[in-house]
Design a protein around this motif. Structure first.
Motif, mmCIF file in Angstrom:
data_model
loop_
_atom_site.group_PDB
_atom_site.id
_atom_site.type_symbol
_atom_site.label_atom_id
_atom_site.label_comp_id
_atom_site.label_asym_id
_atom_site.label_seq_id
_atom_site.Cartn_x
_atom_site.Cartn_y
_atom_site.Cartn_z
ATOM 1 N N PRO A 172 2.689 -1.221 -7.381
ATOM 2 C CA PRO A 172 2.268 -1.384 -8.787
ATOM 3 C C PRO A 172 0.954 -0.688 -9.111
ATOM 4 O O PRO A 172 0.679 -0.407 -10.267
ATOM 5 C CB PRO A 172 2.155 -2.907 -8.946
ATOM 6 N N ARG A 173 0.164 -0.391 -8.097
ATOM 7 C CA ARG A 173 -1.078 0.357 -8.337
ATOM 8 C C ARG A 173 -0.797 1.831 -8.591
ATOM 9 O O ARG A 173 -1.689 2.567 -9.031
ATOM 10 C CB ARG A 173 -2.025 0.190 -7.145
ATOM 11 N N ASP A 202 3.043 -11.760 -4.232
ATOM 12 C CA ASP A 202 1.742 -11.960 -3.577
ATOM 13 C C ASP A 202 0.741 -10.891 -4.015
ATOM 14 O O ASP A 202 -0.448 -11.182 -4.183
ATOM 15 C CB ASP A 202 1.895 -11.936 -2.051
ATOM 16 N N ALA A 203 1.227 -9.670 -4.205
ATOM 17 C CA ALA A 203 0.338 -8.593 -4.662
ATOM 18 C C ALA A 203 -0.198 -8.902 -6.058
ATOM 19 O O ALA A 203 -1.362 -8.594 -6.365
ATOM 20 C CB ALA A 203 1.085 -7.262 -4.661
ATOM 21 N N MET A 207 -4.177 -9.339 -7.324
ATOM 22 C CA MET A 207 -4.767 -8.646 -8.467
ATOM 23 C C MET A 207 -5.388 -9.610 -9.471
ATOM 24 O O MET A 207 -5.956 -9.190 -10.474
ATOM 25 C CB MET A 207 -3.703 -7.801 -9.175
ATOM 26 N N GLY A 208 -5.230 -10.902 -9.223
ATOM 27 C CA GLY A 208 -5.817 -11.888 -10.120
ATOM 28 C C GLY A 208 -4.905 -12.340 -11.230
ATOM 29 O O GLY A 208 -5.355 -13.037 -12.155
ATOM 30 N N GLY A 210 -2.583 -14.735 -13.033
ATOM 31 C CA GLY A 210 -2.363 -16.165 -12.915
ATOM 32 C C GLY A 210 -1.439 -16.732 -13.961
ATOM 33 O O GLY A 210 -1.431 -17.938 -14.220
ATOM 34 N N GLY A 211 -0.626 -15.871 -14.588
ATOM 35 C CA GLY A 211 0.292 -16.333 -15.616
ATOM 36 C C GLY A 211 1.690 -16.572 -15.075
ATOM 37 O O GLY A 211 1.867 -16.941 -13.916
ATOM 38 N N GLU A 212 2.674 -16.358 -15.915
ATOM 39 C CA GLU A 212 4.073 -16.604 -15.567
ATOM 40 C C GLU A 212 4.780 -15.303 -15.202
ATOM 41 O O GLU A 212 4.595 -14.279 -15.866
ATOM 42 C CB GLU A 212 4.793 -17.252 -16.752
ATOM 43 N N ILE A 213 5.586 -15.355 -14.145
ATOM 44 C CA ILE A 213 6.469 -14.248 -13.785
ATOM 45 C C ILE A 213 7.880 -14.661 -14.180
ATOM 46 O O ILE A 213 8.428 -15.611 -13.630
ATOM 47 C CB ILE A 213 6.414 -13.941 -12.283
ATOM 48 N N GLU A 214 8.444 -13.959 -15.147
ATOM 49 C CA GLU A 214 9.809 -14.253 -15.601
ATOM 50 C C GLU A 214 10.755 -13.187 -15.065
ATOM 51 O O GLU A 214 10.549 -11.994 -15.292
ATOM 52 C CB GLU A 214 9.879 -14.266 -17.130
#
Length: 386
Positions: A172-173, A202-203, A207-208, A210-214
């Motif tokens: 993603p970077r 985990d990556a 990266m910080g 802290g929201g939701e992964i849908e």
């Protein structure tokens, strides 16, 4: 091949008429060469953009309900959000002021048009912006870098490019723009980011985020992972699976008390979005199912949940090819669906080795159950519910 001059031509009355004529040609198989030669004779140097546009529109039918008037580039079409997924995201943003900061050819803008209270799109690519002006006519557009915010008090949508030269980028970077940079620039703002479904959760934490992964699926196929900043999701929800075919959603805010037990009447292979989101136990708890093994996604139950495809267990045996072949022959199996988890088995190669000759259509579910020395490769011969 496409530049702003080409897009201006395709948007013109002459271009639309030319596209209509070219669309009447097959442009495939044995007639491809002669069709292209005929288009080149009629339209000269513009033949290339006409043929490619017609071919891209035909390919786009797999993603869009009516792409017959759209303009695309090849890479933009590959990355464009499928219409059902874009519509689902737009519903979550109903009534919001939205800035699509990587609007590309405008697929998200079209879905948001009747949902957002206010809507603006931007992109760095002038060709894609010109196409968006055609595809999403009437929506305010501007040329801007997604990492240099041009709006305030809006929900920002980012869809980073995950391809370069036709190749996928898995880090993603290495997205464009880079995901870590996006999260830094918009930290503290309402943000929605479309990502590849296989992104390392985990990556994201590193990266910080802290929201939701849908994780969203259409027709059982996982399409994407979408990141929603904390202000756009329910408190405490970090993972969600959205199954657009059935309309079912499940999150980690629900109970996950799910036992492990031997197979009952039915085996259920949960939708890929449920598995990818790590919500197998939550899904099982909701539907009164249990796991066959704590590390395997197959579930079981004595009743099949409504609307869920399952596999009715007819026979259970230790997985050995010779033994499975004999069992299938005894049941006169001629067509076989094979599902495998926890074992290195190629379903197509295994099916060929079964030497099927009968008339029955059955399925075999294969899994390694148990751990360590006690683990056992097990096969369940089943009848699919549909």
């Amino acid at each position: 091949m496409f530049d702003t001059e080409a897009v201006a031509y395709l948007r013109s009355e002459a271009g639309a008429q030319a596209l209509g004529e070219v669309s009447g040609r097959r442009l495939a198989g044995a007639s491809l060469v002669s069709d292209i030669a005929a288009v080149r004779t009629q339209f000269g140097d513009r033949a290339g953009i006409l043929v490619e546009t017609v071919q891209l529109r035909r390919r786009a039918a797999a993603k869009f309900d009516d792409p017959g008037q759209w303009l695309f580039t090849d890479e933009a079409l590959q990355q464009a959000t499928a219409a059902p997924v874009a519509a689902h995201r737009a519903r979550r943003l109903t009534g919001a002021r939205v800035h699509d900061a990587t609007c590309s050819i405008g697929s998200e803008l079209v879905a948001l048009r009747d949902r957002a209270a206010q809507l603006v799109g931007s992109d760095l690519d002038p060709v894609r912006l010109a196409m968006a002006a055609h595809n999403a006519g009437g929506i305010d557009l501007c040329r801007a870098d997604a990492l240099a915010p041009v709006t305030r008090d809006t929900v920002v949508i980012i869809d980073p490019a995950r391809r370069s030269g036709g190749r996928r980028r898995f880090d993603p970077r290495a997205y464009t723009p880079a995901l870590d940079a996006v999260l830094d620039v918009y930290r503290g703002r309402d943000l929605v980011v479309k990502c590849a479904p296989g992104i390392d959760f985990d990556a994201l934490a590193e990266m910080g985020f802290g929201g939701e992964i849908e994780v969203t699926s259409v027709g059982g196929s996982v399409r994407e992972a979408c990141l929603w900043s904390p202000g756009l999701t329910e408190p405490g929800v970090r993972r969600r699976a959205s199954l657009l075919e059935t309309g079912e959603e499940i999150s980690d805010g629900e109970p996950d008390d799910c036992p492990v037990a031997p197979a009952g009447r039915w085996i259920v292979d949960p939708d890929g979005a449920v598995v990818r989101a790590g919500l197998v136990r939550h899904y099982a708890a909701r539907h009164g199912l249990w796991q066959l093994d704590p590390d395997i996604a197959y579930l079981s139950g004595d009743e099949l949940p409504a609307g869920v495809r399952g596999f009715e267990v007819l026979e259970q045996l230790h997985f050995q090819e010779r033994r499975l072949r004999a069992a299938l022959a005894a049941r006169s199996v001629g067509a076989l669906e094979i599902l495998v988890r926890g074992l290195d088995v190629d379903p197509d190669a295994l099916r060929a080795r079964m030497r099927l000759r009968g008339t029955e259509h059955l399925a075999v579910v294969i899994a390694r159950l148990g751990s360590g020395a006690a683990s056992r490769a097990t096969a369940f011969i089943c009848r699919p519910s549909r």
